[in-house]
Design a protein around this motif. Sequence first.
Motif, short mmCIF file in Angstrom:
data_model
loop_
_atom_site.label_atom_id
_atom_site.label_comp_id
_atom_site.label_asym_id
_atom_site.label_seq_id
_atom_site.Cartn_x
_atom_site.Cartn_y
_atom_site.Cartn_z
N UNK A 5 0.83 -1.21 0.00
CA UNK A 5 0.00 0.00 0.00
C UNK A 5 0.87 1.26 0.00
N UNK A 6 1.98 1.21 0.74
CA UNK A 6 2.89 2.35 0.80
C UNK A 6 3.52 2.61 -0.57
N UNK A 7 3.75 1.58 -1.32
CA UNK A 7 4.36 1.73 -2.65
C UNK A 7 3.30 2.12 -3.69
N UNK A 8 2.14 1.52 -3.66
CA UNK A 8 1.13 1.76 -4.68
C UNK A 8 0.36 3.07 -4.50
N UNK A 9 0.14 3.50 -3.28
CA UNK A 9 -0.67 4.69 -3.05
C UNK A 9 -0.10 5.93 -3.75
N UNK A 10 1.20 6.26 -3.62
CA UNK A 10 1.71 7.44 -4.33
C UNK A 10 1.61 7.32 -5.85
N UNK A 16 -3.90 9.49 -10.85
CA UNK A 16 -5.17 10.21 -10.72
C UNK A 16 -4.99 11.70 -10.99
N UNK A 17 -3.91 12.29 -10.47
CA UNK A 17 -3.65 13.71 -10.69
C UNK A 17 -3.41 14.00 -12.17
#
Length: 90
Positions: A5-10, A16-17
């Motif tokens: 999750x720490x790797x995929x979230x950013x 998305x941005x």
Amino acid sequence: MQGLAVILFPVLLMLFALAMERVEFRLRRFSVRQQEVEEFLDQASHDEVAALAQEGFPNALDRFHLRRKGAAGNEPRPTGIHAVGSGQAG
């Protein structure tokens, strides 16, 4: 699981941005400037106001620009199926 999750979230946040930036660019291209709206409201004819009520702002603004170009070049105004007669009660 937390490491994933720490790797995929950013990465997902950046994607998305970027997608939202593309959407914003397309919306900005189709938007109408405030100056155009004020000019239309100040100088629109009866036909153009009727077109605004019936067809929406983009079509009415197109008619307004055609009339202004026609007046500058002394060209006849376009008529057709969608033309609204002047002097009609609305």
